[in-house]
Design an enzyme around this catalytic site. Structure first.
Site, PDB file in Angstrom:
ATOM      1  N   ASP A 274      -3.095  -1.312  14.409  1.00  0.00           N
ATOM      2  CA  ASP A 274      -3.820  -1.940  12.888  1.00  0.00           C
ATOM      3  C   ASP A 274      -5.146  -1.988  12.518  1.00  0.00           C
ATOM      4  O   ASP A 274      -4.906  -3.249  13.903  1.00  0.00           O
ATOM      5  CB  ASP A 274      -2.476  -3.028  12.328  1.00  0.00           C
ATOM      6  CG  ASP A 274      -1.128  -2.292  12.689  1.00  0.00           C
ATOM      7  OD1 ASP A 274      -0.795  -1.017  12.595  1.00  0.00           O
ATOM      8  OD2 ASP A 274      -0.434  -3.054  11.279  1.00  0.00           O
ATOM      9  N   ASP A 433       6.537   3.078   4.667  1.00  0.00           N
ATOM     10  CA  ASP A 433       6.510   1.864   5.227  1.00  0.00           C
ATOM     11  C   ASP A 433       7.615   1.161   4.022  1.00  0.00           C
ATOM     12  O   ASP A 433       7.247   0.967   2.953  1.00  0.00           O
ATOM     13  CB  ASP A 433       5.346   1.504   4.269  1.00  0.00           C
ATOM     14  CG  ASP A 433       3.756   1.429   4.838  1.00  0.00           C
ATOM     15  OD1 ASP A 433       3.713   1.753   6.370  1.00  0.00           O
ATOM     16  OD2 ASP A 433       2.380   2.092   4.610  1.00  0.00           O
TER      17      ASP A 433
HETATM   18  O1  1PR Z   1      -2.075   4.188   2.909  1.00  0.00           O
HETATM   19  O2  1PR Z   1      -2.420   6.626   4.051  1.00  0.00           O
HETATM   20  O3  1PR Z   1      -3.904   4.824   3.098  1.00  0.00           O
HETATM   21  O4  1PR Z   1      -2.157   3.966   5.518  1.00  0.00           O
HETATM   22  C1  1PR Z   1      -2.219   3.029   5.680  1.00  0.00           C
HETATM   23  C2  1PR Z   1      -1.563   2.825   6.796  1.00  0.00           C
HETATM   24  O5  1PR Z   1      -1.729   1.384   7.016  1.00  0.00           O
HETATM   25  C3  1PR Z   1       0.365   3.154   6.993  1.00  0.00           C
HETATM   26  O6  1PR Z   1       0.213   3.663   7.617  1.00  0.00           O
HETATM   27  C4  1PR Z   1       0.474   2.067   6.765  1.00  0.00           C
HETATM   28  O7  1PR Z   1       1.375   1.931   7.421  1.00  0.00           O
HETATM   29  C5  1PR Z   1      -0.507   1.060   7.704  1.00  0.00           C
HETATM   30  N1  1PR Z   1      -0.788  -0.286   7.095  1.00  0.00           N
HETATM   31  C6  1PR Z   1      -0.949  -0.932   5.836  1.00  0.00           C
HETATM   32  N2  1PR Z   1      -1.396  -2.397   5.757  1.00  0.00           N
HETATM   33  C7  1PR Z   1      -0.849  -3.018   6.706  1.00  0.00           C
HETATM   34  C8  1PR Z   1      -0.439  -3.975   7.174  1.00  0.00           C
HETATM   35  O8  1PR Z   1       0.012  -3.900   8.240  1.00  0.00           O
HETATM   36  N3  1PR Z   1      -0.862  -5.251   6.076  1.00  0.00           N
HETATM   37  N4  1PR Z   1       0.405  -1.695   8.504  1.00  0.00           N
HETATM   38  C9  1PR Z   1      -0.060  -1.528   7.365  1.00  0.00           C
HETATM   39  C10 1PR Z   1       1.509  -0.566   8.699  1.00  0.00           C
HETATM   40  C11 1PR Z   1       3.053  -1.155  10.356  1.00  0.00           C
HETATM   41  C12 1PR Z   1       3.086  -0.429  11.881  1.00  0.00           C
HETATM   42  C13 1PR Z   1       3.470  -1.615  12.568  1.00  0.00           C
HETATM   43  C14 1PR Z   1       5.047  -1.618  13.117  1.00  0.00           C
HETATM   44  C15 1PR Z   1       4.585  -2.569  14.348  1.00  0.00           C
HETATM   45  N5  1PR Z   1       1.524  -1.458  10.034  1.00  0.00           N
HETATM   46  O9  1PR Z   1       2.844   0.279  12.566  1.00  0.00           O
HETATM   47  O10 1PR Z   1       2.566  -1.857  13.870  1.00  0.00           O
HETATM   48  O11 1PR Z   1       5.803  -2.246  12.046  1.00  0.00           O
HETATM   49  O12 1PR Z   1       5.114  -3.780  14.776  1.00  0.00           O
HETATM   50  P1  1PR Z   1       5.706  -4.839  14.794  1.00  0.00           P
HETATM   51  O13 1PR Z   1       5.339  -4.182  17.356  1.00  0.00           O
HETATM   52  O14 1PR Z   1       4.406  -5.513  15.844  1.00  0.00           O
HETATM   53  O15 1PR Z   1       6.304  -5.373  14.710  1.00  0.00           O
HETATM   54  P2  1PR Z   1      -2.399   5.358   3.578  1.00  0.00           P
END
Ligand code: 1PR
Length: 578
Positions: A274, A433
């Protein structure tokens, strides 16, 4: 091509994204590193017709000490000493481009001349008589046979991931691929071995039946798998080709199945980064707890777990099957100008020879000068910078809502349809999400519920998973099941299934969610969120039919190495690439 021109207009000046600026909000621009020019081992002619990511092929050639000459005219094909043809995109549009550019006959003549030729993926399929893809299209007609869609019942298509070969003859090309080793495939169509093409077959692979994985006749070779995405082993295949070590011998070959039972398509382990700017303007890999990425102390900064390119390289070395970069503020940034993700991709693809996915901000947008970009143009820029797949988050939710509101009409205008049409379904990942919502009775929601083994706070026995947009900030009235099925119908090739409740918790994947979605679609599903130890990977692979599992926090914090996850999978007999 129009698309290549569109993408090149996005190419931002090269900045050192690894270096942090001294003050908040600024990004330090570091001059290009001086290039040390080593003596070239020779020139390789590359037929890149601009329909997708061939950056890794270029990078592999350069890494091996050769220089690349792009084909700009038909004459350059016959003048080539060695020709690489990495076909990308759909069969029909590839043949159209070859015809328009007058390259069909030169390609046939080149292959007939017996000079070294290497086709990759579609570059193999185009050698055949034709394909069912794009409504039935004639190919180059060099190898007898027709390319058809995978058709075995209940098969997950596209065939994405690492699979073993069944080598049919001894060739220097595959000399460094030990029996039982896996190479990376990504495709929905395949050619099959037949008596008429038997003399061409170098190796086959099994996925719902035997299909052609590699062909060779003298120095004319082609692979359905991607050497440039198959790690060091794959780069070694290019090396053998480029150095002319492709001689066939009559020695007996060892079948993969003879060296053990771990054959066939592996379950994938994906490292996710991320990425966003912290308060100093540095681009960092961060990680949230249920999507909250700020440190818990007062005025907490964005958690900084490392530098994107460095970490991607580390995970590649540890054996990651893929690496995903998510620009988590892409929904509010101008994806191609504010965040230097293109540079992250370019740098990563120089050293990371496994598939790269990029997500965040794949949507139509207008920049501060009033210039508008389509989601297809954003995706094109990512592909030409080194991404193999793009992942669409928020925009997919809006697309699915409109799809249901129209009664299921597909008019070809959405980001999902357009990117899938241009680059193929396998290049379009949908990042979901969702957040768990409990209900006492399924009739209380229009979205698909399951009876849950972990009842809600008030004893509710059912739940559904509500999709969110803008990085989890806004919930919408559509479930993960509904979003996934709509996306499959519109041409997406894979689902990246996060879970906000489990994100960063280390308690394991949400099996009920992963099971629900994996059973609902016939495209690959990547389980994400909650991994805390190697056992969580084998648990989700045993409990559900997901194709891959993704983790972030445990890898970034160094608690578990990807190699440990793989070793555990192997000990539990879960097919894995080690
Ligand atoms: O909406 O098309 O612009 O895409 C935004 C992208 O950013 C999406 O793929 C969304 O999942 C991601 N995203 C947005 N905000 C966050 C955040 O964390 N605040 N991250 C975010 C998503 C979730 C996972 C993470 C897993 C594994 N991150 O990808 O890596 O949950 O984590 P873990 O193993 O530590 O539990 P758009």
């Amino acid at each position: 091509m129009a698309m290549a021109a569109a993408s090149s207009s996005f190419l931002a000046p090269r900045t050192d994204v690894l270096a942090g600026p001294a003050r908040r909000g600024a990004r330090r621009v570091v001059p290009r590193r001086p290039l040390t020019v080593a003596a070239s081992k020779g020139e390789v002619t590359l037929l890149d017709y601009g329909a997708g990511n061939v950056r890794s092929v270029r990078n592999a050639i350069i890494k091996l000490g050769f220089t690349v000459k792009d084909v700009t005219t038909a004459d350059e094909i016959m003048a080539a000493d060695r020709l690489i043809f990495p076909g990308v995109g759909a069969y029909g549009s590839a043949m159209d481009i070859l015809k328009q550019r007058g390259l069909v006959d030169p390609l046939r003549e080149y292959c007939a001349s017996g000079k070294p030729f290497m086709g990759v993926c579609l570059g193999l399929q185009l050698l055949f008589d034709g394909s069912e893809e794009s409504g039935g299209v004639e190919g180059l007609g060099i190898i007898p046979g027709t390319v058809r869609k995978f058709d075995a019942p209940d098969l997950i298509v596209p065939h994405i991931g690492w699979n073993t070969l069944d080598v049919k003859k001894n060739s220097g090309l595959l000399a460094d691929v030990p029996p039982g080793d896996r190479l990376y495939f990504v495709h929905s169509f395949r050619a099959t071995p037949e008596p008429t093409n038997e003399d061409w077959i170098l190796a086959t692979c099994d996925y719902g039946g035997e299909f052609v994985a590699a062909v060779q006749k003298d120095e004319v070779c082609a692979c359905q798998f991607h050497p440039e995405k198959s790690g060091a082993r794959g780069v070694g295949i290019f090396k053998n080709f480029l150095e002319g070590n492709v001689k066939e011998t009559a020695d007996a070959v060892v079948k993969s199945s003879a060296v053990g039972t771990d054959v066939g398509l592996a379950r994938r382990v994906i490292a996710c980064l991320d990425v966003r700017s912290n308060d100093n303007g540095d681009l960092v890999v961060t990680k949230g707890d249920s999507y909250d990425v700020r440190e818990k102390d007062e005025g907490g900064d964005v958690r900084n777990l490392g530098k994107p390119v460095e970490l991607a390289g580390k995970y590649y070395e540890q054996g990651a099957d893929e690496v995903a970069f998510l620009n988590i503020t892409g929904y509010r940034d101008l994806p191609l100008t504010d965040a230097p993700m293109l540079e992250v991709l370019r740098r990563s693809s120089e050293t990371v020879f496994v598939p790269l996915t990029v997500g965040g901000g794949i949507r139509d947008f207008t920049d501060s000068n009033g210039k508008s970009y389509t989601s297809l143009e954003v995706a094109s820029a990512y592909f030409s910078s080194g991404a193999d797949k793009v992942s669409i988050g928020s925009d997919a939710v809006y697309v699915a809502e409109a799809y249901y509101a129209s009664g299921g009409v597909k008019d070809g205008s959405t980001s999902v349809e357009q990117i899938s049409e241009r680059y193929g379904a396998q290049a379009v990942v949908i990042s979901i999400d969702p957040r768990r919502v409990y209900v006492a009775d399924p009739s209380l929601t229009k979205n698909k519920c399951v009876a849950t083994s972990a009842p809600g706070p008030n004893g509710e026995g059912f739940c559904w998973w509500q999709c969110t947009v803008k990085g989890g900030r806004e919930g919408r009235d559509i479930g993960a099941y509904e979003l996934a099925t709509a996306m499959e119908a519109l041409g997406a090739g894979e689902i990246l299934l996060n879970c906000i409740d489990e994100d960063g918790q280390g308690n394991g994947f949400d099996h009920e969610l992963v099971g629900l979605v994996s059973d609902a679609v016939s495209i690959p599903v990547i389980a994400s969120s909650g991994a805390g130890c190697p056992e969580h990977f084998t648990d989700v692979f045993e409990a559900t039919s997901c194709s891959a599992a993704l983790a972030a926090g445990i890898f970034h914090r160094g608690e578990v190495a990807i190699s440990e996850v793989k070793a555990h999978m192997k000990s539990e007999n879960v097919p894995t690439r080690v």
